[in-house]
Design an enzyme around this catalytic site. Sequence first.
Site, short mmCIF file in Angstrom:
data_model
loop_
_atom_site.label_atom_id
_atom_site.label_comp_id
_atom_site.label_asym_id
_atom_site.label_seq_id
_atom_site.Cartn_x
_atom_site.Cartn_y
_atom_site.Cartn_z
N ASP A 206 -0.49 1.42 -5.05
CA ASP A 206 -1.69 -0.10 -5.04
C ASP A 206 -2.67 0.52 -5.54
O ASP A 206 -3.63 0.20 -5.48
CB ASP A 206 -1.34 -0.54 -4.62
CG ASP A 206 -2.25 -0.44 -2.59
OD1 ASP A 206 -2.61 1.27 -2.64
OD2 ASP A 206 -2.16 -1.52 -1.76
N ASP B 209 -5.29 2.41 -4.36
CA ASP B 209 -6.78 1.96 -3.65
C ASP B 209 -6.81 3.13 -2.05
O ASP B 209 -7.78 3.57 -2.15
CB ASP B 209 -6.58 0.60 -2.23
CG ASP B 209 -5.84 0.80 -0.89
OD1 ASP B 209 -4.74 1.42 -1.12
OD2 ASP B 209 -5.24 -0.52 -0.26
N SER C 231 0.30 -1.20 -0.03
CA SER C 231 0.27 0.06 -0.03
C SER C 231 0.76 1.27 0.55
O SER C 231 1.30 1.43 -0.73
CB SER C 231 -0.91 0.15 0.83
OG SER C 231 -1.76 1.13 1.01
N ASP D 164 -1.87 6.38 -4.05
CA ASP D 164 -0.72 5.65 -3.76
C ASP D 164 -0.88 4.55 -5.02
O ASP D 164 -1.11 4.71 -5.51
CB ASP D 164 -1.20 5.24 -1.79
CG ASP D 164 -2.18 3.63 -1.97
OD1 ASP D 164 -3.20 4.06 -3.10
OD2 ASP D 164 -2.10 3.50 -0.77
#
Length: 548
Positions: free
Chosen positions: A295, A297, A140, A293
């Site tokens: 990834d 999400d 993340s 960010d």
Amino acid sequence: MDYKDKYNLWLTFDEDTKNELKAITDEKEIEDRFYKDLAFGTGGLRGIMGAGSNRMNRYTVGKATLGLANYIKSKKSGELSVAIACDSRLNSTDFLWNAARVFASQGIKVYAYHTIVPVPVLSFTTRYLGCDAGVMITASHNPKEYNGYKVYDEKGCQFCTEDAKNAIEFINRIEDYQSIYTPCKSKDEYIADGSIVPIYENELAAFIKAVKEQSVYEDKSDLKIVYTPLHGTGLVPVTKVLENLDVTVLDSQRQPDGNFPTVKSPNPEDRAALTLAIEKAKEIGADLVLGTDPDCDRVGIAVRDGDDFVLFTGNQTGALLVKFICEMHKSQLNPKSTLVKTIVTSELGANIGRSYGVQVEETLTGFKYIGDKINKYELTGEQEFVIGYEESYGYLVGTHARDKDAVVSSMLICQMAAWYKNHGKTLVDGLNEIYAEYGYYLDYLDSFVLKGKDGAEKIQSLMVDFRSRGASLIDGVSEIIDFSTGIRDLPKENVLKYIFTDGSWMAVRPSGTEPKIKVYYSIVDSSRDNAKAKLENIRSIINTIINA
């Protein structure tokens, strides 16, 4: 085995592992690498990359994958399949293909993304392809030294309490790290025989289509946007869903790069991560800065306010989204309509939802619990999901994914900003209107980093200390909710929430993904200045206790 026994065992592994470990001269560093094994937290496995049982490496990834494969096979017989993807972090691609080979060696078919994609794409794909599980290699928004391993069920929801507990039992049965890859063939051999199927174009197109189905406002607008993917996975999907808007992508952060060379930390919560994008927005006269960010999400925004830009918190953006989505869907809302938030998310968005007749449900921290609520609503039909969000910049509208989705959130945030601009307002104006109607909410988060075995022990002792102090901790506490005792239908969790007589609250919890103890504050007052004074007083008390 104690940590030194584990260390000596790992010295018998491959030469690269042996050389890395022998180069360590700090005994505390050796202890930190071996005093425990990586365990499932709020975001699955997550840790610093390197050699050791408490690190992310090919052996710990292999162990997690073999244990997961055995767990999947224990639940269901016949043909089994998994979807797997990764983000732009260092070693993510290697971890992906190593995991894919282990699954294939166990007779489980693998649908593997051959290029990087966001977390919500993997969540969507798991359901879309009818897989029995999904795996996302990502850490993340953590610093570049980290990587992780998120596990999803057949609905595309991260493993919750029972699945995580059962999976870790299977994982812990794997003791011989060195034999994990023995039965594995090469990636190319598995692709040739159909055990591993590379995917990307068709699945991503299906995801984009599902996201666009959540669109609520497409009137033309002269809104100008600067977008940064922060060297992550967001570039392709986010620009596809914003293709009808005036979007400038920040060139210096356009390319995927696990070293994140232009930022200290690729976290859109931090103003520093959006500094370059804000400078570009000032240069071209943009209205809105959008940053996802690595990834993709989570999404952070900065909004023009005169000559400067205001960075919004996750709670502020969430409250605005609740207002916007409820207003756009007003004719479709019904007694089943439900908003889901976490226990450390502000009540502001919840109160907005309630004013539209929407039910509000709370979950523990971690978007997997929101995804689990969607699964239950789908099963019973008793409630209908409208929006879910958490203070840490994660939002979801639609049920195409069962995890937070910065792609759909980016689309809706930009549509919301366009709607306000077409009405002669900014998102700052929209937020001030909300405060005028619902009261002023000041939210803040303090994170205290406590690394290593000593840090983990201090975090636990601090939680004991907070519990022993009770209501005497701070003046004005009217109620303490201890989630470790089991509250309502929520799983037991090591979280304390202090409710104040004026409706404000504070919560304390150890992070499930980093060596941190986190303190959340939500201050309610009619006066902004009074709220700030209250916050600083409470923060001062807590900082003194934690830093003692």
